[in-house]
Design a protein around this motif. Sequence first.
Motif, short mmCIF file in Angstrom:
data_model
loop_
_atom_site.label_atom_id
_atom_site.label_comp_id
_atom_site.label_asym_id
_atom_site.label_seq_id
_atom_site.Cartn_x
_atom_site.Cartn_y
_atom_site.Cartn_z
N GLU A 190 -4.51 -1.44 -4.95
CA GLU A 190 -3.50 -1.84 -3.94
C GLU A 190 -4.54 -2.15 -2.91
OE1 GLU A 190 0.60 0.21 -3.93
OE2 GLU A 190 -1.20 1.56 -3.49
N LEU A 191 -5.81 -1.49 -2.64
CA LEU A 191 -6.60 -1.69 -1.53
C LEU A 191 -7.30 -3.04 -1.72
CD1 LEU A 191 -7.43 -0.33 1.10
CD2 LEU A 191 -9.29 0.87 -0.14
N VAL A 192 -7.91 -3.27 -2.95
CA VAL A 192 -8.47 -4.38 -3.25
C VAL A 192 -7.64 -5.45 -3.00
CG1 VAL A 192 -9.78 -5.65 -5.11
CG2 VAL A 192 -10.40 -3.27 -4.72
N ALA A 193 -6.43 -5.43 -3.64
CA ALA A 193 -5.68 -6.65 -3.34
C ALA A 193 -5.31 -6.99 -1.91
CB ALA A 193 -4.32 -6.54 -4.23
N ALA A 194 -5.06 -5.95 -1.05
CA ALA A 194 -5.14 -6.17 0.21
C ALA A 194 -6.15 -6.80 0.74
CB ALA A 194 -4.81 -4.92 1.14
N GLU B 65 -4.72 -10.31 -5.40
CA GLU B 65 -3.75 -10.17 -4.34
C GLU B 65 -2.31 -10.79 -4.98
OE1 GLU B 65 -3.14 -13.30 -1.20
OE2 GLU B 65 -4.77 -14.50 -2.20
N THR B 66 -1.37 -10.17 -4.47
CA THR B 66 -0.01 -10.69 -4.96
C THR B 66 0.98 -10.97 -3.61
OG1 THR B 66 0.68 -8.09 -4.87
CG2 THR B 66 -0.02 -9.29 -6.75
N LEU C 252 0.73 -1.21 -0.08
CA LEU C 252 0.08 0.01 0.02
C LEU C 252 0.87 0.98 -0.19
CD1 LEU C 252 -2.47 -1.05 2.74
CD2 LEU C 252 -3.11 -0.99 0.31
N ALA C 253 0.44 2.23 -0.74
CA ALA C 253 1.36 3.34 -0.86
C ALA C 253 3.06 3.19 -1.17
CB ALA C 253 1.24 4.33 0.29
#
Length: 142
Positions: free
Chosen positions: A97-101, A128-129, A17-18
């Motif tokens: 990024e938020l959705v992957a998290a 997700e990664t 994130l960020a």
Amino acid sequence: MNPDPNINCAGAPVVTLAGREWFVPVLAMRQARVVVPALMRLMPVLQEMQSGQPAAMARLSEENYDAIIAVVHAALTRAYPELSREMFLDLPASTPELVAALGVVTRQTGFFRPADASGDGLGETLGETARPATAPRNSSTG
């Protein structure tokens, strides 16, 4: 910000994130009491996103987006108890990024079946990664 040394992050997945990597260890009840009910409320939206419909993200309501933010923030506080909601809201993180998290957090509740190699399961289909962590990299200071 470094993870709490009292929390075992060995083998925990990492989300980005960020531009910064964050450990997401298995959640404690303190986090799960926020995360699991919010995920239950989000389930119809998550299922639509999982179906791969391009318009699913466009129909994400402000209420749903706020719930996703609350879920990811609560989960991160397991390893980063000093991460305030205000600090989290100030992170310049992208929606992907938020959705992957969110996929990683969903898996870490222990309530949902993790993604498998065939592509089934929420985490993987949300993009997700995650990977086992050795040490998070931080592009900022600290």
